[in-house]
Write a protein that holds these residues in place. Structure first.
Motif, mmCIF file in Angstrom:
data_model
loop_
_atom_site.group_PDB
_atom_site.id
_atom_site.type_symbol
_atom_site.label_atom_id
_atom_site.label_comp_id
_atom_site.label_asym_id
_atom_site.label_seq_id
_atom_site.Cartn_x
_atom_site.Cartn_y
_atom_site.Cartn_z
ATOM 1 N N TYR A 4 0.835 -1.204 0.000
ATOM 2 C CA TYR A 4 0.000 0.000 0.000
ATOM 3 C C TYR A 4 0.866 1.249 0.000
ATOM 4 O O TYR A 4 1.973 1.254 0.548
ATOM 5 N N SER A 5 0.345 2.329 -0.560
ATOM 6 C CA SER A 5 0.965 3.648 -0.440
ATOM 7 C C SER A 5 0.552 4.237 0.897
ATOM 8 O O SER A 5 -0.530 3.930 1.413
ATOM 9 N N VAL A 6 1.409 5.067 1.460
ATOM 10 C CA VAL A 6 1.114 5.659 2.766
ATOM 11 C C VAL A 6 1.370 7.162 2.744
ATOM 12 O O VAL A 6 2.149 7.664 1.945
ATOM 13 N N THR A 7 0.666 7.863 3.638
ATOM 14 C CA THR A 7 0.916 9.279 3.907
ATOM 15 C C THR A 7 1.075 9.425 5.421
ATOM 16 O O THR A 7 0.941 8.451 6.159
ATOM 17 N N SER A 8 1.301 10.641 5.882
ATOM 18 C CA SER A 8 1.636 10.838 7.298
ATOM 19 C C SER A 8 0.518 10.477 8.272
ATOM 20 O O SER A 8 0.783 10.055 9.387
ATOM 21 N N GLY A 9 -0.739 10.625 7.906
ATOM 22 C CA GLY A 9 -1.833 10.291 8.819
ATOM 23 C C GLY A 9 -2.035 11.354 9.879
ATOM 24 O O GLY A 9 -1.472 12.447 9.807
ATOM 25 N N HIS A 10 -2.851 11.014 10.883
ATOM 26 C CA HIS A 10 -3.129 11.964 11.960
ATOM 27 C C HIS A 10 -3.223 11.251 13.302
ATOM 28 O O HIS A 10 -3.426 10.048 13.364
ATOM 29 N N ARG A 11 -3.089 12.022 14.365
ATOM 30 C CA ARG A 11 -2.932 11.454 15.707
ATOM 31 C C ARG A 11 -4.226 11.116 16.425
ATOM 32 O O ARG A 11 -4.189 10.592 17.533
ATOM 33 N N TYR A 12 -5.352 11.409 15.845
ATOM 34 C CA TYR A 12 -6.595 11.117 16.536
ATOM 35 C C TYR A 12 -7.591 10.509 15.562
ATOM 36 O O TYR A 12 -7.673 10.980 14.431
#
Length: 86
Positions: A4-12
């Motif tokens: 899969y490709s990924v990005t930074s995402g978020h903490r909540y």
């Protein structure tokens, strides 16, 4: 299985959260120095099909480590674990 490709995402919120375009993963670790997300095709797979190294600059806010896995809809029945150093 194709990675899969990924990005930074978020903490909540913490945990695995299925969203419109993929799944966000987040874990709290006060003392972690390195974090990896390991993805498995089945719960009893011996090896992960993808290991995602989280960058402490891009994938961390305060003590939350996070990554967004693009295209993972929750229909795949993929298992995951974390590897945390520190």
């Amino acid at each position: 299985m194709k990675p899969y490709s990924v990005t930074s995402g978020h903490r909540y919120p913490p945990g695995a959260t299925v969203e419109k375009d993929g799944t966000n993963f987040c874990i709290f670790s006060r003392h972690a120095t390195a974090v990896q997300l390991l993805l498995y095709e089945k719960p009893d797979s011996g090896r992960p099909f993808q290991v995602i190294d989280l960058d402490p600059i891009e994938n961390r806010n305060f003590f939350f480590w996070h990554v967004f896995v693009e295209g993972m809809s929750g229909q795949e029945k993929i298992s995951y674990t974390w590897k945390v150093d520190g």
